[in-house]
Structures are given as C-alpha cells and as structure tokens.
Design a protein around this motif. Structure first.
Motif, mmCIF file in Angstrom:
data_model
loop_
_atom_site.group_PDB
_atom_site.id
_atom_site.type_symbol
_atom_site.label_atom_id
_atom_site.label_comp_id
_atom_site.label_asym_id
_atom_site.label_seq_id
_atom_site.Cartn_x
_atom_site.Cartn_y
_atom_site.Cartn_z
ATOM 1 N N LEU A 1 40.103 -30.745 37.515
ATOM 2 C CA LEU A 1 40.051 -29.753 38.590
ATOM 3 C C LEU A 1 41.399 -29.638 39.288
ATOM 4 O O LEU A 1 41.844 -28.532 39.638
ATOM 5 N N ILE A 2 42.071 -30.776 39.486
ATOM 6 C CA ILE A 2 43.379 -30.758 40.144
ATOM 7 C C ILE A 2 44.405 -30.026 39.289
ATOM 8 O O ILE A 2 45.125 -29.140 39.768
ATOM 9 N N THR A 3 44.480 -30.398 38.013
ATOM 10 C CA THR A 3 45.487 -29.778 37.145
ATOM 11 C C THR A 3 45.174 -28.307 36.873
ATOM 12 O O THR A 3 46.081 -27.470 36.842
ATOM 13 N N SER A 4 43.905 -27.976 36.706
ATOM 14 C CA SER A 4 43.537 -26.576 36.449
ATOM 15 C C SER A 4 43.789 -25.701 37.669
ATOM 16 O O SER A 4 44.278 -24.568 37.550
ATOM 17 N N SER A 5 43.482 -26.221 38.849
ATOM 18 C CA SER A 5 43.736 -25.456 40.069
ATOM 19 C C SER A 5 45.238 -25.273 40.292
ATOM 20 O O SER A 5 45.692 -24.177 40.656
ATOM 21 N N GLY A 6 46.000 -26.355 40.072
ATOM 22 C CA GLY A 6 47.447 -26.244 40.213
ATOM 23 C C GLY A 6 48.048 -25.271 39.225
ATOM 24 O O GLY A 6 48.939 -24.474 39.566
ATOM 25 N N THR A 7 47.547 -25.295 37.986
ATOM 26 C CA THR A 7 48.020 -24.348 36.971
ATOM 27 C C THR A 7 47.672 -22.923 37.353
ATOM 28 O O THR A 7 48.494 -22.007 37.185
ATOM 29 N N ALA A 8 46.473 -22.713 37.852
ATOM 30 C CA ALA A 8 46.056 -21.365 38.245
ATOM 31 C C ALA A 8 46.948 -20.820 39.351
ATOM 32 O O ALA A 8 47.376 -19.652 39.310
ATOM 33 N N VAL A 9 47.250 -21.659 40.336
ATOM 34 C CA VAL A 9 48.080 -21.202 41.462
ATOM 35 C C VAL A 9 49.506 -20.901 40.997
ATOM 36 O O VAL A 9 50.062 -19.831 41.289
ATOM 37 N N LEU A 10 50.111 -21.845 40.262
ATOM 38 C CA LEU A 10 51.501 -21.683 39.855
ATOM 39 C C LEU A 10 51.677 -20.522 38.871
ATOM 40 O O LEU A 10 52.558 -19.676 39.038
ATOM 41 N N SER A 11 50.859 -20.492 37.839
ATOM 42 C CA SER A 11 51.014 -19.453 36.815
ATOM 43 C C SER A 11 50.662 -18.072 37.356
ATOM 44 O O SER A 11 51.281 -17.069 36.969
ATOM 45 N N THR A 12 49.685 -17.994 38.255
ATOM 46 C CA THR A 12 49.349 -16.705 38.849
ATOM 47 C C THR A 12 50.496 -16.192 39.706
ATOM 48 O O THR A 12 50.855 -15.005 39.648
ATOM 49 N N PHE A 13 51.081 -17.081 40.483
ATOM 50 C CA PHE A 13 52.225 -16.672 41.316
ATOM 51 C C PHE A 13 53.386 -16.188 40.447
ATOM 52 O O PHE A 13 53.961 -15.118 40.697
ATOM 53 N N LEU A 14 53.721 -16.947 39.416
ATOM 54 C CA LEU A 14 54.855 -16.589 38.562
ATOM 55 C C LEU A 14 54.561 -15.319 37.758
ATOM 56 O O LEU A 14 55.401 -14.420 37.654
ATOM 57 N N GLY A 15 53.363 -15.246 37.178
ATOM 58 C CA GLY A 15 53.021 -14.097 36.354
ATOM 59 C C GLY A 15 52.910 -12.809 37.141
ATOM 60 O O GLY A 15 53.398 -11.752 36.717
ATOM 61 N N VAL A 16 52.276 -12.879 38.307
ATOM 62 C CA VAL A 16 52.131 -11.685 39.143
ATOM 63 C C VAL A 16 53.497 -11.236 39.659
ATOM 64 O O VAL A 16 53.817 -10.040 39.665
ATOM 65 N N THR A 17 54.315 -12.199 40.087
ATOM 66 C CA THR A 17 55.651 -11.860 40.576
ATOM 67 C C THR A 17 56.485 -11.196 39.482
ATOM 68 O O THR A 17 57.190 -10.202 39.732
ATOM 69 N N ALA A 18 56.426 -11.738 38.272
ATOM 70 C CA ALA A 18 57.188 -11.168 37.160
ATOM 71 C C ALA A 18 56.703 -9.764 36.823
ATOM 72 O O ALA A 18 57.509 -8.865 36.553
ATOM 73 N N ALA A 19 55.399 -9.564 36.828
ATOM 74 C CA ALA A 19 54.846 -8.240 36.513
ATOM 75 C C ALA A 19 55.272 -7.205 37.555
ATOM 76 O O ALA A 19 55.641 -6.081 37.219
ATOM 77 N N PHE A 20 55.223 -7.598 38.832
ATOM 78 C CA PHE A 20 55.666 -6.683 39.885
ATOM 79 C C PHE A 20 57.164 -6.415 39.775
ATOM 80 O O PHE A 20 57.625 -5.290 39.975
ATOM 81 N N GLU B 1 48.397 -3.687 52.278
ATOM 82 C CA GLU B 1 47.388 -2.686 52.621
ATOM 83 C C GLU B 1 47.181 -1.621 51.549
ATOM 84 O O GLU B 1 46.174 -0.918 51.574
ATOM 85 N N VAL B 2 48.127 -1.503 50.609
ATOM 86 C CA VAL B 2 48.005 -0.458 49.595
ATOM 87 C C VAL B 2 47.891 -1.043 48.187
ATOM 88 O O VAL B 2 46.953 -0.722 47.445
ATOM 89 N N ILE B 3 48.834 -1.907 47.820
ATOM 90 C CA ILE B 3 48.865 -2.412 46.445
ATOM 91 C C ILE B 3 47.803 -3.481 46.220
ATOM 92 O O ILE B 3 47.024 -3.403 45.259
ATOM 93 N N LEU B 4 47.778 -4.486 47.092
ATOM 94 C CA LEU B 4 46.866 -5.619 46.889
ATOM 95 C C LEU B 4 45.398 -5.217 46.776
ATOM 96 O O LEU B 4 44.699 -5.722 45.883
ATOM 97 N N PRO B 5 44.862 -4.340 47.622
ATOM 98 C CA PRO B 5 43.454 -3.957 47.467
ATOM 99 C C PRO B 5 43.134 -3.332 46.114
ATOM 100 O O PRO B 5 41.994 -3.398 45.651
#
Length: 245
Positions: A48-67, A159-163
């Motif tokens: 749970l610790i490693t999966s949660s940490g992976t989800a947070v880190l990879s989501t931040f990096l992947g979403v940032t790169a896509a934007f 208010e516009v993109i995130l929703p």
C-alpha cells in the motif's frame, strides 16, 4: 484468458493443504491464515505504501508532462513521445539492476523510495499517454476565454481545466497504483527485509512451501485489480483506456 484465473481462485478455497483443482471441499481456512499471518500483514502495508507513493509521483510527473506538451508548439516535441515510451521498452530486470547499482551507493536500495522510483518509471509513461488522450478531448478555447476574462494560470486551471480532466487524473492514478501493486521483478531486487511487497513475499513462499495461501494472495490481487480497473474505465471510458494500455 479467464480460465487460469478461475483455477487460481478455485484452489484458494480448498480444504486440503495442497493446490488441487477442482478443490476438495470448501473452506476459508487459508484466507484466515493469510489474515492472521504477521508477515503477510506487513507485506500488505508495504504494498500500500509503495503503490500509493507510485500513484502520487507518477501521476504528478505524467500529468505535468502531458500539460507541458499541450502548452508548447514546437516540432522538436514530436520526439518527446518516443522518449517517454523508452522505460516501458526496457526489461524490468534491467531497470532493477541499474537502480540497485546506483541507489546502493546512496544506501537507498532497500527502501520504499527505491521501489517507488522503479515502479514510477513504468507507471509515468502510461499516465502520460492516458492524459494525452484526455487532454485531446478538452476544448482549449475555454482556457483562453478564462484568461481573457482575467483569470490567472492557477485559477484557470483550478476552475476550468481541472473539472474537465479530473476523471482522467483519477483513472491515471488508479492505473499507476495497479502497476505498482502487481509488479514483482523490480520489487524483488530493490526491497529489503522490512519492505517486501505482496508479490515478493508470494515468490518467497513459492520457493519455500507451496500451499493454498499463495492462491489466496493471487486471488486478492486479481480482485483488487479488477475493482480498480472498473472505476478507471468508467472515469475516462473503456475504449479510450484500452487504446492507451
């Protein structure tokens, strides 16, 4: 494809101490043994610790790169997508050996950090590709209109993109969580006595003693993965998710 999963699930309910299919009798004793075993409890916490940490880190990096890729217009960026795909083309054992060599110099090779970094190398590209598909459906004129009305970058995003893209971010995080939860090879190389995940402890159990507890672990992983994939598919659409995976 489903038949082997049914065999694994069936053997977890057997009343004997052997892996037999069809199961002889019906019993939940092996589930009770799994839940009462301190080693398995520790492995669940570690996963749970490693999966949660992976989800947070990879989501931040992947979403940032896509934007970032959407916000810049340049022909050179067409080479970024193949580069982002490279970690998925490397065998897990290669990534594990490289990280083990490097992180051992820093004394981090048996830590949660090492496993999270390794799993994020696989999860981040998938998050990136999922978010690319999500952002392709977003009307960027809405952001431009918000900016014209005086909204700054942070407010227009909140208010516009995130929703409009929050479902994609949610699905990406779930996919990253599943990848980390199921991954074995890199976790085997980079985990220690106190950081073993469920797949690693299952592999050790297979080496030492083959009993239905392994089927219980496999069944629980299958169920958890299915329970997480369903909301991910509902969040962004099954067809779009299948194309990215």
């Amino acid at each position: 494809m489903v038949l082997p999963l049914l065999v694994v699930i069936g053997t977890s309910f057997g009343s004997t101490g052997q892996l037999v299919f069809p199961p002889r009798g019906f019993s939940l004793v092996w589930y009770n043994q799994f839940l009462s075993n301190p080693s398995w409890k520790g492995a669940v916490v570690n996963s749970l610790i490693t999966s949660s940490g992976t989800a947070v880190l990879s989501t931040f990096l992947g979403v940032t790169a896509a934007f970032g890729l959407k916000g810049v217009e340049s022909k050179s960026l067409q080479y970024f997508v193949p580069i982002a795909l490279l970690p998925l083309l490397l065998p897990a054992v290669v990534i594990a050996v490289i990280l083990l060599t490097y992180l051992s110099e820093l004394g981090l090779h048996r830590s949660y950090f090492a496993i999270i970094i390794a799993h994020s190398l696989w999860a981040t590209p998938l998050v990136f590709f999922i978010m690319q598909a999500v952002l392709a459906q977003f009307d960027w004129q809405l952001r431009d209109a918000a900016n014209d009305l005086g909204a700054g970058p942070i407010r227009s995003f909140a208010e516009v993109i995130l929703p409009n893209v929050k479902n994609g971010i949610f699905a990406s995080a779930l996919i990253a969580f599943i990848i980390s939860l199921q991954e074995f090879v890199m976790a085997l190389f980079l985990s220690g006595q106190d950081t073993r995940t469920i797949p690693v402890l299952a592999w050790i159990g297979l080496r030492n003693e083959l009993d239905p507890t392994i089927s219980v672990v496999s069944t629980l992983l299958i169920v958890v993965a299915m329970l997480l994939v369903v909301p991910a598919a509902l969040a962004i659409g099954l067809e779009r998710l299948a194309k990215q995976l």
